[in-house]
Write an enzyme that holds these catalytic residues in place. Structure first.
Site, PDB file in Angstrom:
ATOM      1  N   GLU A 237       0.765  -1.268  -0.141  1.00  0.00           N
ATOM      2  CA  GLU A 237      -0.123  -0.020  -0.070  1.00  0.00           C
ATOM      3  C   GLU A 237       0.666   1.127  -0.030  1.00  0.00           C
ATOM      4  OE1 GLU A 237      -3.262   0.297   2.580  1.00  0.00           O
ATOM      5  OE2 GLU A 237      -4.186  -1.686   1.914  1.00  0.00           O
TER       6      GLU A 237
ATOM      7  N   GLU B 218      -5.529  -8.680   0.462  1.00  0.00           N
ATOM      8  CA  GLU B 218      -6.367  -8.209   1.550  1.00  0.00           C
ATOM      9  C   GLU B 218      -7.777  -7.984   1.174  1.00  0.00           C
ATOM     10  OE1 GLU B 218      -4.789  -5.146   4.112  1.00  0.00           O
ATOM     11  OE2 GLU B 218      -2.664  -5.651   3.674  1.00  0.00           O
TER      12      GLU B 218
END
Ligand code: BG6
Length: 469
Positions: free
Chosen positions: A165, A370
């Site tokens: 991320e 995720e």
């Protein structure tokens, strides 16, 4: 599109689950590990810190055995740079090396494919003190760390993720904690950091392909499609603005070697574009990721900016993530979706939509690294009835199956999280795991592990390769 027949999940589909080192391991200064920025940053005082977390460092064998019994075919975890090279650039810390070597062997013992994230928010603090990602030397430090990892584990680990991320770290830096004194970098500094991370990532991917020719590597980004709030053309432009700035700008660089033109125009207009040195663009070209790893939680709904000082708002229930930007976009409520207790939009169809967009744009297989729902799970008589999690995951998997039927090439699904971990800033009040860790924010109890109802549900899904979804 409605199909008469849904395609099946591939037979080698990586059914897995994820964690990250600092959120699960604990042992934050044990066996030669140095502090990372996470250990030194300020976090809310009323939630658990990351020092002991779920004590995976000491209990990984028990945990991996439970993962194997659930049927997991892959385990995505991150390696803490601070365990391998505690001073960021220098000598290797043997106990840290041995820990991950043993953990990888434990996965292999059960036929679980290890998927390694090299960097999940936890830059060594000693490098931060030298300027962190503002300093171009950090690029060399990361490449050196990566080379060390490939030498150490390249034979045992086939799937690698470079940076988790990057877009969250750049766009919402407060999400991983606040530097002492609470001062966050400026946008100009953040985009410079981003450029340095991009250079580091490109060099690492090229190196990987020479050192681990049979392996696969990709970036792990938080990707989400945007809906325009109405069919008003200005809303569509705003949604496109934010999708380009938030998502595509971060995936275009590793895949195409160029910044997204709209996002770059935005950076230039606001004088926040990075300084690009001669040769940098050549480094970015040809990184050739083998797949896109994607974290997906929710979609966003976007309206045209009013540009009157009211466009910026905190994400529901989350003061550390600000949404909206003057002159660019404003967040809008979506009346067609539900929300979690923490105000995160629940949008399984948006998952399919995002997968389709990502595949259409990059033509690379997708690994979901995720996806999940945070909830204050309750332990009662040794059981956790998390039907809300089963519902959430089931609906997302159904949509993923439709995305596969749409033609999207999927490598695997690793929801967040394999076991309860410390949330980035909401401690253990907000849990994601298939396995409950019996501890409170401050009372560690015995940290006994309890499979939740979702554990048994996922076990069945994996056993039948998602056939009845
Ligand atoms: C992802 C991060 O953005 O979201 C994880 O990669 C994080 O580290 C997860 O835990 C869930 O967010 P939170 O804030 O609820 O922990």
């Amino acid at each position: 599109m409605r199909y008469q027949t849904k395609k099946s999940f591939p037979s080698d589909f990586l059914w897995g689950a994820s964690t990250s080192a600092y959120q699960v391991e604990g042992a934050y200064l044990e066996d030669g590990k140095s502090p990372s920025i996470i250990d030194m940053y300020e976090h809310p005082k009323d939630t658990a810190d990351f020092k002991i977390a779920s004590d995976h460092y000491h209990r990984y064998k028990e945990d991996i055995k439970l993962f194997a019994e659930m049927g997991m075919k892959a385990y995505r975890f991150s390696i803490a740079w601070t365990r391998i090279i505690p001073d960021g650039t220098g000598s290797i810390n043997e106990p840290g090396v041995a820990y991950y070597r043993d953990m990888i062997a434990e996965c292999r013992k059960y036929g679980i494919e290890p998927i390694v994230t090299m960097y999940h928010f936890d830059l060594p603090y000693c490098l931060e003190e030298k300027g962190g990602w503002n300093n171009r030397d950090t690029i060399d430090a990361f490449v050196n760390y990566a080379e060390t990892l490939f030498e150490l584990y390249g034979k045992e680990v086939r799937y690698w993720l470079t940076i988790n991320e990057q877009n969250t770290m750049i766009l919402h830096p407060g999400a991983i904690g606040l530097p002492k004194g609470g001062k966050l970098p400026t946008k100009k500094e953040l985009y410079q950091q981003n450029h340095h991370m991009m250079l580091a990532q490109a060099r690492v991917m090229k190196l990987f392909h020479t050192m681990v020719p049979d392996g696969k590597i990709g970036p792990a980004l938080n990707l989400t499609a945007m809906y325009p709030a109405t069919c008003k053309p200005e809303d569509a432009i705003a949604a496109h603005n934010w999708e380009a700035i938030r998502c595509w700008n971060f995936a275009d660089v590793p895949v195409f070697g160029t910044y997204h033109p709209l996002a770059f125009a935005y950076m230039q207009d606001r004088n926040i574009e990075p300084e690009i040195l001669p040769g940098d663009m050549d480094i970015l070209k040809g990184a050739n990721p083998d797949f896109i790893a994607m974290n997906y939680y929710s979609t966003a709904t976007i309206a045209a900016s009013r540009n009157d000082g009211s466009d910026v708002a905190a994400r529901a229930g989350d003061q550390q993530i600000m949404l909206g930007e003057e002159g660019i976009y404003r967040p809008e409520e979506n009346p067609y979706v539900e929300k979690t207790k923490y105000g995160w939009v629940i949008d399984p169809v948006g998952f399919r939509y995002t997968l389709r967009k990502v595949y259409e744009r990059y033509h690379l297989p997708i690994l979901v690294t995720e996806n999940g729902i945070g909830a204050p799970d309750i332990l009662e008589d040794g059981k956790i009835h998390d039907d809300y999690r089963i519902d959430f995951l089931e609906k997302h998997l159904e949509q993923m199956k439709l995305a596969i039927t749409d033609g999207v090439e999927m490598l695997g699904y690793c929801p967040w999280s394999a076991i309860d971990v410390v949330s980035t800033h909401q401690g253990y009040q907000k849990r994601y795991g298939f396995i409950y860790v019996d501890r409170d924010e401050f009372d560690l109890k015995e940290m006994k592990r309890y499979p939740k109802d979702s554990y048994y549900w996922y076990q069945k899904v994996i056993a039948e390769n998602g056939e009845s979804l």
